[in-house]
Design a protein around this motif. Structure first.
Motif, PDB file in Angstrom:
ATOM      1  N   GLU A 322       0.815  -1.107  -0.009  1.00 12.87           N
ATOM      2  CA  GLU A 322      -0.076   0.171   0.068  1.00 12.87           C
ATOM      3  C   GLU A 322       0.803   1.244  -0.071  1.00 12.87           C
ATOM      4  O   GLU A 322       1.730   1.319   0.842  1.00 12.87           O
ATOM      5  N   PHE A 323       0.540   2.132  -0.737  1.00 15.40           N
ATOM      6  CA  PHE A 323       1.184   3.575  -0.745  1.00 15.40           C
ATOM      7  C   PHE A 323       0.310   4.422   0.070  1.00 15.40           C
ATOM      8  O   PHE A 323      -0.701   4.975  -0.257  1.00 15.40           O
ATOM      9  N   VAL A 324       0.925   4.698   1.331  1.00 16.70           N
ATOM     10  CA  VAL A 324       0.054   5.409   2.278  1.00 16.70           C
ATOM     11  C   VAL A 324       0.007   6.812   2.119  1.00 16.70           C
ATOM     12  O   VAL A 324      -1.059   7.244   2.194  1.00 16.70           O
ATOM     13  N   ASP A 325       0.980   7.353   1.974  1.00 20.68           N
ATOM     14  CA  ASP A 325       1.201   8.876   1.690  1.00 20.68           C
ATOM     15  C   ASP A 325       3.046   9.343   1.377  1.00 20.68           C
ATOM     16  O   ASP A 325       3.537   8.409   1.368  1.00 20.68           O
ATOM     17  N   VAL A 326       2.627  10.658   1.173  1.00 23.63           N
ATOM     18  CA  VAL A 326       4.145  11.066   1.177  1.00 23.63           C
ATOM     19  C   VAL A 326       4.307  11.888   2.331  1.00 23.63           C
ATOM     20  O   VAL A 326       3.603  12.680   2.899  1.00 23.63           O
TER      21      VAL A 326
END
Length: 515
Positions: A322-326
């Motif tokens: 999963e790409f949570v955030d930057v």
């Protein structure tokens, strides 16, 4: 006469006020863009004896404190990430607020106690713009996350581990009891990832090796078959080699061979201490926050009994990426990605226990690995790996000779440590050659493919999740041992009956790149 005395007192107060430095925020400047830990400075001498400072953000009190003095300034550190403070103009969920404020008001209020009451003496404020996330642009096409390998580059990580164990008898569990909790002291080790070569297609050849602690020629670790730490010198720490793609996927892995004096053939240092901690894998395609993909864990797995034929040092376990955030981390713009495994088995009896609200119901395993990948330096800054395992141990010993692979005593010290250190005959870290079935994220080398104790009275119907290629790891070893990923021999199995037929183990590991 009374008027004269009053004049002297007033003059004294005026002199004291004049001698005090002005109470004002020196840093950050008004209108500053800030992120992560904000260093707030006020002049030395601006806080009178007995005074203290209230720190407010948008008129909400964060903390009342006397900041420590550093040189010419009092310094208060506001950890905007640690406190979960949203970016300016966004809510706590990261959603932009329509018509929200363009700045946040940071205010310091100086208090002094007088007549057993706190009174406001002075105040100072500045407007700031907080940007831990929104200030990092993400193109519509997404981000392509790739490692960058430079020959001669050394990446050194500090690994800390904490373990918590909760055992409970089946009788207490069925009657609604609550498990006791035992915690082990954190262990620490340093890991080296040295780039020995780089290839035109982006691949890198890495040397993986444990390192002594800073300023020492040794590291103290607890073997899984022991309850106390032992000392390992730098000469005990043997290298592994991996060629990996720019996504972190293994191309091959091997032990280096060496030729001893007067020896016609090469051999491997199978008596050494090996650090099998592969780097995390990255998504193969460009991704944006909110995207998910089929990922995997690359867990250390060595076969020291047949090292000449060994072509891999990992075992892959499927996971959800999963790409949570930057967000900013230690001054770098990072992609925060996550790999997750959650699975379990429940019998009919387990379902009845769950319906009764029992603390334990069925075998479960959950692993969450959060990764901070620096997009400017293209390397991992930090990894947090959280492992939680529930296991029923039918007629298995929880104490010495336990099925966790340790030899630790029962009670607060719990079973032996979660393994991963791997070594060969005569190795101080357990001796004996380890097999390819060992070292699953530090989960027990004493469990069979279905994840139940060898030497125990058979597995439960259906076994534990996994079994076979790409399956989930076997059972966990207990606390007190080295961080999972370092080689060791399989531990001992037990036969004595025990009241503690349920156990919950929580392992928290943190990898941090040294500056």
């Amino acid at each position: 006469m009374k008027r004269w005395i009053g004049s002297l007192v007033l003059a004294g107060l005026t002199s004291a006020v004049m001698a005090q430095a002005p109470f004002t925020i020196v840093r950050p400047a008004d209108g500053s863009r800030v992120r992560e830990k904000v260093h707030i400075l006020i002049p030395k001498g601006s806080i009178p004896a007995g005074g203290y400072v209230g720190v407010f953000l948008n008129d909400k009190l964060i903390e009342a404190v006397v900041p420590p003095l550093h040189g010419k300034y009092y310094e208060y550190i506001l950890d905007t990430k640690g406190r979960g403070i949203p970016d300016t103009g966004y809510d706590e969920h990261g959603s932009k607020i329509d018509g929200g404020r363009a700045t946040d008001k940071l205010e310091l209020v100086l208090y002094a106690d007088r007549d057993d009451k706190s009174r406001i003496v002075d105040r100072s404020s500045v407007d700031i713009k907080i940007g831990n996330h929104a200030s990092i642009p993400v193109p519509n096409s997404g981000l392509k996350l790739r490692y960058r390998f430079v020959p001669g580059q050394d990446m050194i990580y500090d690994l800390t581990q904490f373990v918590q164990v909760q055992p409970m008898s089946d009788v207490d569990n069925e009657n609604g009891g609550k498990a006791a909790t035992f915690e082990s002291e954190g262990e620490r080790i340093r890991l080296l990832y040295a780039v020995t070569d780089a290839y035109g297609n982006g691949d890198g050849l890495l040397r993986l090796q444990a390192l002594p602690m800073k300023g020492k020629d040794y590291a103290d670790l607890t073997p899984s078959s022991e309850t106390t730490q032992k000392r390992f010198y730098d000469v005990d720490m043997a290298p592994l080699y991996m060629r990996i793609k720019s996504t972190g996927q293994e191309v091959f892995g091997a032990l280096p061979a060496y030729v001893a004096f007067e020896s016609p053939t090469g051999s491997a240092n199978t008596g050494g201490l090996f650090a099998a901690f592969p780097l995390p894998t990255l998504p193969s395609k460009s991704v944006r926050p909110g995207d998910s993909w089929q990922s995997n864990f690359q867990n250390g797995a060595l076969n020291l009994e047949n090292w000449t034929d060994m072509k891999t040092v990992v075992r892959k376990i499927p996971a959800r990426g999963e790409f949570v955030d930057v967000e900013w981390e230690r001054g770098h713009p990072c992609a925060r990605i996550r790999n997750v495994i959650e699975a379990g088995t429940m019998t009919e009896d387990d379902k009845k226990l769950a319906a009764k609200g029992a603390q334990f119901a069925g075998d479960k395993v959950g692993i969450t690995e959060t990764i901070w990948f620096a997009m400017d330096t293209r390397q991992i800054l930090k990894i947090q790996r959280d492992m939680k395992i529930d296991r029923k141990l039918d007629n298995a010993s929880f104490g010495g000779g336990n099925p966790f692979g340790g030899g630790g005593p029962s009670g607060p010290s719990g079973p032996g440590g979660p393994g991963g250190f791997k070594g060969g005959p005569g190795n101080k870290f357990g001796g004996g050659g380890a097999t390819s079935g060992d070292s699953h994220f530090g989960l027990s080398t004493s469990f069979n493919q279905k994840g139940f104790p060898r030497g125990g009275p058979g597995g439960r119907p259906g076994g534990f999740p996994g079994g076979g290629p790409g399956g989930f790891p076997g059972g966990p070893q207990g606390p007190g041992g080295p961080p999972p990923g370092f080689g060791q021999q399989s531990g001992r199995t037990g036969t004595a009956a025990s009241q503690a037929t349920f156990v919950r183990i929580h392992i928290l590991q943190t990898f941090t790149l040294e500056k």
